[in-house]
Enzyme design. Sequence first.
Site, PDB file in Angstrom:
ATOM      1  N   CYS A  13       0.848  -1.196   0.000  1.00  0.00           N
ATOM      2  CA  CYS A  13       0.000   0.000   0.000  1.00  0.00           C
ATOM      3  C   CYS A  13       0.885   1.247   0.000  1.00  0.00           C
ATOM      4  CB  CYS A  13      -0.925   0.021   1.213  1.00  0.00           C
ATOM      5  SG  CYS A  13      -0.057   0.194   2.789  1.00  0.00           S
ATOM      6  N   CYS A  16       3.481   1.676   2.709  1.00  0.00           N
ATOM      7  CA  CYS A  16       4.768   1.010   2.455  1.00  0.00           C
ATOM      8  C   CYS A  16       5.688   1.941   1.667  1.00  0.00           C
ATOM      9  CB  CYS A  16       4.560  -0.272   1.667  1.00  0.00           C
ATOM     10  SG  CYS A  16       3.546  -1.508   2.496  1.00  0.00           S
ATOM     11  N   ASP A 434       8.903  29.894 -30.888  1.00  0.00           N
ATOM     12  CA  ASP A 434       9.988  30.390 -31.729  1.00  0.00           C
ATOM     13  C   ASP A 434       9.560  30.264 -33.190  1.00  0.00           C
ATOM     14  OD1 ASP A 434      12.653  31.300 -32.234  1.00  0.00           O
ATOM     15  OD2 ASP A 434      13.135  29.264 -32.869  1.00  0.00           O
ATOM     16  N   ASP A 643      13.472  24.882 -30.541  1.00  0.00           N
ATOM     17  CA  ASP A 643      14.172  23.715 -31.080  1.00  0.00           C
ATOM     18  C   ASP A 643      15.120  23.071 -30.077  1.00  0.00           C
ATOM     19  OD1 ASP A 643      16.300  25.446 -30.953  1.00  0.00           O
ATOM     20  OD2 ASP A 643      16.452  25.740 -33.115  1.00  0.00           O
ATOM     21  N   ASP A 647      17.489  27.881 -28.015  1.00  0.00           N
ATOM     22  CA  ASP A 647      16.424  28.307 -27.116  1.00  0.00           C
ATOM     23  C   ASP A 647      16.558  27.711 -25.715  1.00  0.00           C
ATOM     24  OD1 ASP A 647      15.173  29.698 -29.247  1.00  0.00           O
ATOM     25  OD2 ASP A 647      14.314  27.818 -29.949  1.00  0.00           O
TER      26      ASP A 647
END
Length: 763
Positions: A13, A16, A434, A643, A647
């Site tokens: 669960c 844990c 861009d 790209d 950038d």
Amino acid sequence: MTATTLKLKGMSCASCANSIESAIQQVPGVNSVQVNFAAEQANVEYDERSTNLKAIQSAIANAGYEASERKELGIGKEDDQEQAERKAQQRDLRHKTLVSGIIGLVLIIGTLPMMLGTHIPGWPMFLHNAWLQLILATPVLFWCGQSFYIGAWKAFTHRAANMNTLIALGTGTAYIYSLFVTLFPSFLISQGLAPDIYYEAAVVIIALLLLGRYLENRARGQTSDAIRQLIGLQANTARVIRANEEIDLPLEEVVVGDIIIVRPGEKIPVDGEVTEGSSTVDEAMVTGEPIPVKKERGAEVIGATINKTGSFRFRASRVGKDTVLAQIVQLVQDAQGSKAPIQKLADQVTGWFVPAVIAIAIITFVLWFTLMGNLTLALLTTVGVLIIACPCALGLATPTSIMVGTGKGAENGILIKNAESLESAHNLQTIVVDKTGTLTEGKPTVTDYLTIRGTANHNEINLLQMAAAVERNSEHPLAEAVVNYAESQGIEKKKLSSVQDFDAVTGRGVQGTINGHQVQIGTEHWMQSLGIDTQSLQSQRRAWESAAKTTAWIAVDGKVEGLIGISDALKKTSAQAVSALQKMGLEVVMITGDNQQTAEVIAQAVGIRRVFAEVRPDQKAAQIRQLQSEAPGKSRQVAMVGDGINDAPALAQADVGISIGTGTDVAIAASDITLISGDLQGIVTAIQLSKATISNIQQNLFFAFIYNVAGIPIAAGILYPFFGWLLNPIIAGAAMAFSSVSVVTNALRLRNFRPKVPSQGIR
């Protein structure tokens, strides 16, 4: 820092997962850790100078769990092993569910008249015999349900508590009480208590919980379908030339440098470069591009793509975990194992959930026994509280949706770095795109070339040759366009003059010295900053820019000698994608280093109203910060689409960085989201997917919280004083068993997600 992913065993669960996370965090040198209950793995980042993997695994073992380092899935053997283990676990659960279910049914048949409070003629009452029920119930609890008790004991020995603790306490209490009644019925009668037994409750609860785990296990296996589909794309063998002979080798035996033969209709086994022959290759399953791509000598090919028409040979450049497909698989795996910020509340709740439930169960028993003097009532309500409480539903609510959501992203050509990126995308307000390579094809070509005749004795060919010689040293797409144009005019690259003192001025242009002449090619603003007069070609510049062409000025020895017009065609889907984003209520902004007039023409063509032009790469991040600060009182949520090369600072500054992937560079993109095909409609799909995933998570969390908030008080008997209603422990067990199943099933609904705009992806 070293990052690793550990596969975990023994979790039952979310409690844990919290215990493991806490144990790892206490290891000196661990920088960060995220434990994903649904994925059964831990992402750990640690300083190898202070600790090591063995120390981390030891800490996990001391907490009562097992951990092994996750292997790369470039070839798929590890995935096969995991699938085999999951199937074996499912078989074991199925067998134990059937055994416990059949015995539970027999016990209920024997107990039914007692439960209904009426005599049924001819009913097999012998089945209600206490000793017979003891004999039938014991193997169910200690064989079928042994995992619950072993897990509870491990948690106890490590001073922890989890879902197994609740199950063991609940069913164990019913069994031990029934055993006492079986052995000493006269004692209870002497105390004025009915010698009731509850073996059937313990057995049926175990059966229902096992059924729930079986269904949950199957459903959780489906959340990783995307990974298996990706791995299934690759070839199994490769036809390799070794010692001048063609031999078929298993994929794992191919090494870098091998020459591989690919025939029509075959899958390309690994990444490489064509050395001989030509063909067209269907790359749709990786890049999303539906049109086959021409491949000739020197072209790169991607593993798992399909050769269509011709036969060719290529040299392997990336194999195993280094191939594009393997890295895509790795990115999807990492995203599926990450933790979303929205999960923090559920983690905080599960941290105290089990101790709180045990406390509520004790209080329930004391109150009912003290107030009513009814041991049966106190026992039933206590067992009900312990059984109905379910931290699993809380632990599965977020990660299962994330696993399915990131997998659907990959199917649609969208690679999502982590759960945080997927969550952030649904809050975006502004999309900054861009121009070059994002709105446009990113393949600029020279369309116009003009020189000032009679100046400096440079004719058109000589000037173009000088420009190409300088531009050859640059990696900018515009530079490549100039070199390609020169080649089309008969100027061979090998005959270009050598350049001294080459310099690339970011966002402005390039310069160098050729045979004693200073040559510069770049923007008009740069020329003017250098004191170079640009008046002579203004009318031509305006005409070209009004036609959306980028102009590059050529100057020799401080004087303008020529002008180049460069065009970059818009992608066919750019306008459609911009329109779709705007209809979603998002502001779309274009940013470019191009001049204002050209930028505005491009923006107008795709429907963008706000433009940042003449912005150098190093200034783009500042523009993103400006946009983020525009929202009154809080930060505007801004995404940057570029790209991923020039950038990079802007992508990092944005709340969500979205990079345009192109074939072989897609797997190494360092953005939050990568669009494999480069299609801008992928942005629309990514945001739609984010919204669908977050909505699904919110539904899961709501039902998980409501289930526990309403279920525990009802099991404790809060309705009994008003309506005489009590929750049978068997019903509580059924509710617990199916609470987590319902959450996972709801998450699996995301597999039906379909983008509202056409979009190609990994298939």
